[in-house]
Design a protein around this motif. Structure first.
Motif, short mmCIF file in Angstrom:
data_model
loop_
_atom_site.label_atom_id
_atom_site.label_comp_id
_atom_site.label_asym_id
_atom_site.label_seq_id
_atom_site.Cartn_x
_atom_site.Cartn_y
_atom_site.Cartn_z
N LYS A 112 0.83 -1.22 0.00
CA LYS A 112 0.00 0.00 0.00
C LYS A 112 0.86 1.26 0.00
O LYS A 112 0.56 2.22 -0.72
N GLU A 113 1.91 1.30 0.80
CA GLU A 113 2.75 2.50 0.85
C GLU A 113 3.37 2.81 -0.50
O GLU A 113 3.47 3.97 -0.91
N GLU A 114 3.79 1.78 -1.22
CA GLU A 114 4.36 1.97 -2.56
C GLU A 114 3.31 2.52 -3.52
O GLU A 114 3.59 3.40 -4.34
N ASN A 149 3.51 -8.74 -6.22
CA ASN A 149 4.93 -8.99 -6.44
C ASN A 149 5.45 -8.35 -7.73
O ASN A 149 6.58 -8.57 -8.13
N GLY A 150 4.60 -7.56 -8.39
CA GLY A 150 5.02 -6.87 -9.60
C GLY A 150 4.74 -7.63 -10.88
O GLY A 150 5.00 -7.13 -11.97
N LYS A 151 4.20 -8.83 -10.77
CA LYS A 151 3.90 -9.63 -11.95
C LYS A 151 2.57 -9.17 -12.55
O LYS A 151 1.55 -9.19 -11.88
N PRO A 187 5.39 -18.18 -1.41
CA PRO A 187 6.68 -17.87 -0.78
C PRO A 187 6.60 -16.54 -0.03
O PRO A 187 5.74 -15.72 -0.33
N PRO A 188 7.48 -16.32 0.94
CA PRO A 188 7.46 -15.07 1.69
C PRO A 188 7.66 -13.87 0.75
O PRO A 188 8.38 -13.96 -0.24
N PHE A 189 7.01 -12.77 1.08
CA PHE A 189 7.15 -11.55 0.30
C PHE A 189 8.53 -10.96 0.57
O PHE A 189 8.94 -10.80 1.71
N SER A 190 9.27 -10.64 -0.49
CA SER A 190 10.66 -10.21 -0.33
C SER A 190 10.88 -8.76 -0.75
O SER A 190 10.01 -8.14 -1.38
N ARG A 247 8.96 -6.33 -3.63
CA ARG A 247 8.53 -4.95 -3.39
C ARG A 247 9.13 -4.03 -4.45
O ARG A 247 8.44 -3.18 -5.02
N SER A 248 10.39 -4.21 -4.75
CA SER A 248 11.08 -3.39 -5.75
C SER A 248 10.49 -3.62 -7.15
O SER A 248 10.23 -2.67 -7.89
N ARG A 249 10.26 -4.88 -7.49
CA ARG A 249 9.67 -5.22 -8.79
C ARG A 249 8.27 -4.62 -8.92
O ARG A 249 7.89 -4.08 -9.95
N PHE A 250 7.50 -4.67 -7.82
CA PHE A 250 6.17 -4.09 -7.84
C PHE A 250 6.23 -2.58 -8.11
O PHE A 250 5.51 -2.06 -8.95
#
Length: 154
Positions: A17-19, A95-97, A129-132, A136-139
């Motif tokens: 959300k912050e992103e 995850n940015g996908k 899998p755990p959110f990494s 976050r960067s890819r998103f």
């Protein structure tokens, strides 16, 4: 002048959300944070919280009904992604996908298979899998690129 880009957030399990708020502020996009329970949202005329009933799929229904060509939907829900793509929206997972019309059919089929497999395992097994930090960067990069492309398309 065209309508602003609107980011529709399936908020109940959204880790980015912050992103979303940062990208929206940068490009003056509108954000609708949709959930069954209240969330804190930034004080902004462009960011609105939409609290729907707690009935099954109420948040998904609201998002799908409000999705369109000038909207970006943020969700991990494959069935919601499919509905929004059919409405002409751009859909992005946490995850940015990106979800797209070319791949959503196989994603829906895989979801059904996995659901059947999980049903036979009686709770044994993992989850996603755990959110990494890389997710976050890819998103953030993906959302930024999508909003810029929608702004250019006007």
């Amino acid at each position: 002048m065209s309508d602003p880009v609107t980011i529709l957030v399936d908020a109940d399990a959204c880790p980015v959300k912050e992103e979303i708020y940062r990208v929206a502020q940068r490009y003056k996009a509108h954000v609708r944070v949709v959930s069954n329970s209240p969330f804190r949202v930034p004080v902004s005329e462009r960011v609105k919280r939409v609290v729907v009933s707690d009935s099954f799929d109420a948040a998904d229904d609201w998002i799908a009904e409000n999705a369109g060509p000038r909207s970006v939907v943020i969700t991990a829900d494959i069935l919601l992604a499919e509905r929004c793509l059919k409405a002409g929206a751009t859909v992005l997972a946490h995850n940015g996908k990106p979800f797209d019309l070319a791949s959503i059919g196989s994603a829906v089929a895989t979801r059904a298979i996995m659901e059947d497999l999980r049903a036979g395992m009686d709770g044994i097994g993992g989850g996603p899998p755990p959110f990494s930090k890389a997710d976050r960067s890819r998103f953030l990069q993906s959302l930024d690129r999508i909003v810029v492309d929608l702004e250019r398309a006007g």
